[in-house]
Write an enzyme that holds these catalytic residues in place. Structure first.
Site, PDB file in Angstrom:
ATOM      1  N   GLY A  46     -52.532 -49.025 110.771  1.00  0.00           N
ATOM      2  CA  GLY A  46     -51.264 -49.386 111.401  1.00  0.00           C
ATOM      3  C   GLY A  46     -50.109 -49.007 110.501  1.00  0.00           C
ATOM      4  CD  GLN A  51     -46.047 -50.662 106.581  1.00  0.00           C
ATOM      5  OE1 GLN A  51     -46.408 -50.552 107.737  1.00  0.00           O
ATOM      6  NE2 GLN A  51     -46.903 -50.718 105.577  1.00  0.00           N
ATOM      7  CB  CYS A  91     -50.126 -54.073 103.273  1.00  0.00           C
ATOM      8  SG  CYS A  91     -48.535 -53.538 103.904  1.00  0.00           S
ATOM      9  CG  LEU A  92     -50.971 -47.983 104.670  1.00  0.00           C
ATOM     10  CD1 LEU A  92     -50.529 -47.046 105.788  1.00  0.00           C
ATOM     11  CD2 LEU A  92     -52.052 -47.338 103.805  1.00  0.00           C
ATOM     12  CG  HIS A 133     -50.369 -56.394 108.688  1.00  0.00           C
ATOM     13  ND1 HIS A 133     -51.004 -56.729 107.512  1.00  0.00           N
ATOM     14  CD2 HIS A 133     -49.599 -55.313 108.374  1.00  0.00           C
ATOM     15  CE1 HIS A 133     -50.619 -55.903 106.546  1.00  0.00           C
ATOM     16  NE2 HIS A 133     -49.767 -55.028 107.045  1.00  0.00           N
ATOM     17  CD  GLU A 134     -48.865 -52.603 111.141  1.00  0.00           C
ATOM     18  OE1 GLU A 134     -47.803 -52.450 110.523  1.00  0.00           O
ATOM     19  OE2 GLU A 134     -49.973 -52.357 110.640  1.00  0.00           O
ATOM     20  CG  HIS A 137     -44.887 -54.507 107.894  1.00  0.00           C
ATOM     21  ND1 HIS A 137     -44.614 -54.633 106.544  1.00  0.00           N
ATOM     22  CD2 HIS A 137     -46.199 -54.144 107.964  1.00  0.00           C
ATOM     23  CE1 HIS A 137     -45.709 -54.358 105.830  1.00  0.00           C
ATOM     24  NE2 HIS A 137     -46.688 -54.067 106.674  1.00  0.00           N
TER      25      HIS A 137
END
Ligand code: GNR
Ligand code: NI
Length: 167
Positions: A46, A51, A91-92, A133-134, A137
Site C-alpha cells: 500500500g 508518503q 511501513c515504507l 493503515h493508509e 497516513h
C-alpha cells in the site's frame, strides 16, 4: 511513469492532514500511476499520497500475491467498522520496523476509483488492516503512534541515526 521519493519517519511532513481531491483528472491519474509504480518498486502492499509528500486524499493498494491487483481509493470514507484484529505491521516510511497493531477486523469503505466513479467495498483481514493503515497516513498518523512512547522514542533514534549514516 516515475518513481517518487518516500518520506521517512520522523519527518514532520508525515503528520500533515491531506485535503480531499476535488476532481479526478489527468494529473490525479498520473499521480495514481506513479504511486503504483513507486509502491511496486519498494515491494509494499500500500501507499498513501502523504508518503510521497502529496497531501491529497489518495491511496493505492495491492495485497495480491502477484502484485497484479491494483486498488485505488480517492477520498476514502469509512462507513462502518467492527470487530478487532491484531496484526504485525510495517511501513515504507518506517523501514525495517515491524510491530503488532490492533485495528477493526471488518470495515466498509466508500471511495472514488481511478476514473472518478464511486464504489463501496467491504474488507476484512489484511486488506482491512491495510486500508486503515493508509487512511491513517492521510490523517497524518503513522502506525508507530499506536506503540508505547518508549518504543516510539527508540524508533526515532534508530531512524535518525540511520538517516545520518546514509547521507
Ligand atoms: O507494505 C506494507 N505492508 C504492510 C503490512 C502490514 C500492515 C500494513 C502494511 S502497509 C505497508 C506499506 C505502507 O507503508 N503503506 O503506507
Ligand atoms: Ni505506511
Amino acid at each position: 511513469m516515475a518513481l517518487l521519493p518516500i518520506l521517512h519517519y520522523p519527518d514532520p511532513r508525515l503528520h500533515i492532514r491531506a485535503a480531499p481531491v476535488t476532481e479526478v483528472n489527468a494529473e490525479i491519474r498520473k499521480l495514481v500511476d506513479d504511486m503504483a509504480e513507486t509502491m511496486r518498486a519498494a515491494v509494499g502492499i500500500g501507499l498513501a499520497a502523504t508518503q510521497v509528500n502529496v497531501h491529497k486524499r489518495l491511496i493505492v493498494l495491492d495485497v495480491s500475491e502477484d502484485q497484479q491487483n491494483l486498488q485505488v481509493f480517492i477520498n476514502p470514507k469509512l462507513l462502518s467498522r467492527d470487530g478487532s484484529q491484531e496484526r504485525e505491521e510495517g511501513c515504507l516510511s518506517v523501514p525495517g520496523i515491524y510491530d503488532r497493531v490492533t485495528r477493526a477486523e471488518h470495515i466498509v469503505v466508500e471511495a472514488l476509483d481511478r476514473e472518478g466513479n464511486p464504489f463501496t467495498l467491504e474488507a476484512e483481514g489484511l486488506l482491512a488492516t491495510c486500508i486503515q493503515h493508509e487512511m491513517d497516513h492521510l490523517d497524518g498518523k503513522v502506525f508507530v503512534e499506536y506503540l508505547s512512547q518508549l518504543k516510539q522514542n527508540r524508533i526515532k533514534t534508530k531512524l535518525r541515526k540511520r538517516a545520518r549514516e546514509t547521507l
